[in-house]
Design an enzyme around this catalytic site. Structure first.
Site, PDB file in Angstrom:
ATOM      1  N   CYS A 140       0.828  -1.215   0.000  1.00  0.00           N
ATOM      2  CA  CYS A 140       0.000   0.000   0.000  1.00  0.00           C
ATOM      3  C   CYS A 140       0.853   1.253   0.000  1.00  0.00           C
ATOM      4  CB  CYS A 140      -0.940   0.001   1.196  1.00  0.00           C
ATOM      5  SG  CYS A 140      -1.361  -1.651   1.748  1.00  0.00           S
TER       6      CYS A 140
ATOM      7  N   HIS B 266      -9.241   3.853  -1.540  1.00  0.00           N
ATOM      8  CA  HIS B 266      -7.865   3.340  -1.399  1.00  0.00           C
ATOM      9  C   HIS B 266      -7.484   2.434  -2.574  1.00  0.00           C
ATOM     10  CE1 HIS B 266      -4.191   1.984   0.269  1.00  0.00           C
ATOM     11  NE2 HIS B 266      -4.620   0.988   1.017  1.00  0.00           N
TER      12      HIS B 266
END
Ligand SMILES: [Zn+2]
Lengths: 389, 133
Positions: A87, A336
């Site tokens: 991420c 996200h």
């Protein structure tokens, strides 16, 4: 920072959300073109590119993302390199761009982040994202990412008395900000009750404590600061770019209530920039789960350990309060798309420092920070930005 | 994720018998095994170490949205266990729901089926934990 000073001269992103009608390359090209347009470039000035994507291979079957982007952005034959750190892939790409310019190797560099996640169902996507953890010793045993962060949350509650209400306050605030961000996936406010009563995912984290699955891309254009003025009146200088590593598995860490790598990257970034947490006006932090924002704001020194939860509940992290956290809506409300997140954070800070923060503009924002975490904290990247004009 | 037979076979000692490692130089215990001690690096002296399976709950949660391969067990409790000999590891707590578990509760190791990711593929076994009464 060592070497040449680096500035952001243009930013651009796609809206974040479920883009059924657009694929991986469409998203990244749109974000890239917007950044090029924002920097008023023709495109020929660019001499290198970096792109962060966590799992394009698993999510859409497309590896070799650097080559694809060079090709479809019309950048051939310049070098475009993909970097991956779960991420944190976006911020890692940004850091490569910063280093390329600081070292004198390149002048104008495009940096992108992208993830196309909705071509698969939720179960398949969750399994792929699990790869950010320790596949053989966490995921194999039945852990999930919400599960790992839930264990951090429970330990934080145990050690500091953090409550579900405090976690919910993070979600409510981020949705309030997201409702004022035209790029956000969820442009809708929620109530404390919505957050408190949402379906449980991994106790104590419910659906409103978790960031969603998102398609999206973001891009920035970097230049040496002495050349930045010829492209923009408002270059945003990157005054620190620091990265640290921690153990891949959560259970190997001494503490679950802090992310050591983020603390180290943050401390190094403050030192490099000659700044302290008090100097930061606005920060985008990695709230993949609400507890992650609580921990991030402690690791970055905005609040003492155990004081972030009460601070969130008291509204101290709103855009108009003590320290503005996640004015974009954060990962929770803005969405996200994993590889794009770090670059979206940089875009938001650039807009804030340029005074283009719209509904969540922080008054007199001069210094900003981004905090981007891979997995449960094995990779952490912190950048600090200031007005470069 | 579907694990190959070869991967499963490579991990049998660790998963079946809780084999980790210990550094004789700094006396630190690790699980899963490591071949380099991060504290001592080249000065480290790593050897095989078998854990007893005894330990305490360090943190825990109940997974309500189970991943692929765990559909039939959901909801289930997972925990980070502080092993009696020193390292921490992650595993399921069997025969318990969320309300039964507290941080600090003593546990013991048990050998169970972990998951079956493919109806025609192998069944994966390994350690889990059980609350000590
Ligand atoms: Zn050692």
């Amino acid at each position: 920072m060592q070497g040449r000073k680096v500035a952001i001269i243009g930013v651009g992103m796609t809206t974040f959300g479920e883009h059924w009608d657009r694929g991986f390359r469409d998203l990244v090209v749109e974000a890239g073109l917007r950044a090029i347009q924002d920097a008023k470039l023709t495109g020929e000035e660019i001499s290198a590119g970096y792109v962060g994507t966590m799992a394009s291979g698993a999510l859409v079957g497309q590896e070799h993302a650097g080559a694809l982007i060079a090709d479809y952005m019309g950048l051939n034959p310049i070098p475009v390199t993909r970097v991956e750190g779960a991420c944190a892939s976006g911020s890692l790409a940004l850091r490569q761009g910063v280093m390329a310019i600081a070292s004198g190797l390149h002048d104008i560099v495009v940096v992108g982040g992208v993830e196309k996640m909705t071509d698969l169902d939720t179960a398949a996507v969750s399994e792929i994202l699990g790869g950010a953890g320790d596949q053989e010793w966490e995921l194999f045993m039945g852990a999930t990412f919400p599960g790992l962060y839930a264990m951090m949350a429970r330990r934080h509650m145990h050690e500091y008395g953090t409550t579900k209400e405090m976690l919910s306050a993070v979600s409510v605030k981020n949705h309030w900000n997201g409702a004022r961000n035209k790029y956000a996936q969820f442009q809708k406010e929620i109530t404390m009750e919505d957050a408190m009563t949402a379906k449980m995912v991994a106790d104590p984290l419910g659906l409103m404590d978790c960031s969603p699955i998102t398609d999206g891309a973001a891009a920035v254009i970097l230049a040496p600061i002495e050349k930045a003025a010829s492209y923009t009146k408002k270059p945003v200088e990157i005054v620190a770019s620091e990265q640290a590593s921690g153990t891949l598995a959560l259970h190997s860490r001494k503490s679950l209530t802090s992310i050591e790598a983020a603390k180290i990257a943050g401390a190094k970034a403050y030192k490099t920039a000659g700044l302290t947490p008090k100097d930061i006006d606005v920060a985008e932090v990695h709230d993949c789960f609400t507890i992650a924002e609580i921990i991030a704001t402690e690791d970055l020194g905005f609040f003492k350990p155990g004081e972030s939860g009460p601070a969130a509940l008291a509204g101290k992290t709103r855009f108009d309060a003590e320290i503005a956290i996640n004015t974009s809506g954060g990962l929770k409300a803005a969405g996200h798309p994993v590889g794009a997140t770090g670059i979206k954070q940089a875009c938001e800070i650039a807009w804030q420092l340029r005074g283009e923060g719209e509904g969540t503009q922080v008054k007199d924002a001069k210094i900003g920070l981004t905090h981007n975490v891979g997995g449960s904290g094995a990779t952490a990247v912190v950048h600090i930005y200031k007005q470069g004009w | 994720m579907k694990e190959s037979i070869a991967l499963m076979w490579r991990r049998l000692p660790e998963r079946y018998k809780l084999i980790g490692s210990a550094c004789e130089n700094c006396k630190t215990h690790y699980f899963p095994p490591r071949s380099i001690c991060p504290k001592c690096r080249r000065k480290g002296k790593i050897s095989r170490f078998e854990y007893s399976g005894e330990g305490k709950v360090y943190s825990f949660t109940e997974i309500s949205a189970g991943p692929i391969g765990f559909e039939h067990q959901t909801p289930y409790v997972i925990a980070i266990i502080e092993l009696a000999e020193g390292a921490k590891c992650l595993g399921q707590i069997v025969d318990a729901r969320l309300a039964d578990v507290k941080i600090g509760d003593p546990v013991e190791g048990t050998f169970r089926k972990i998951q079956s990711d493919d109806p025609e593929g192998p069944i994966h076994y390994g350690f889990k934990f059980r609350l000590k009464k």
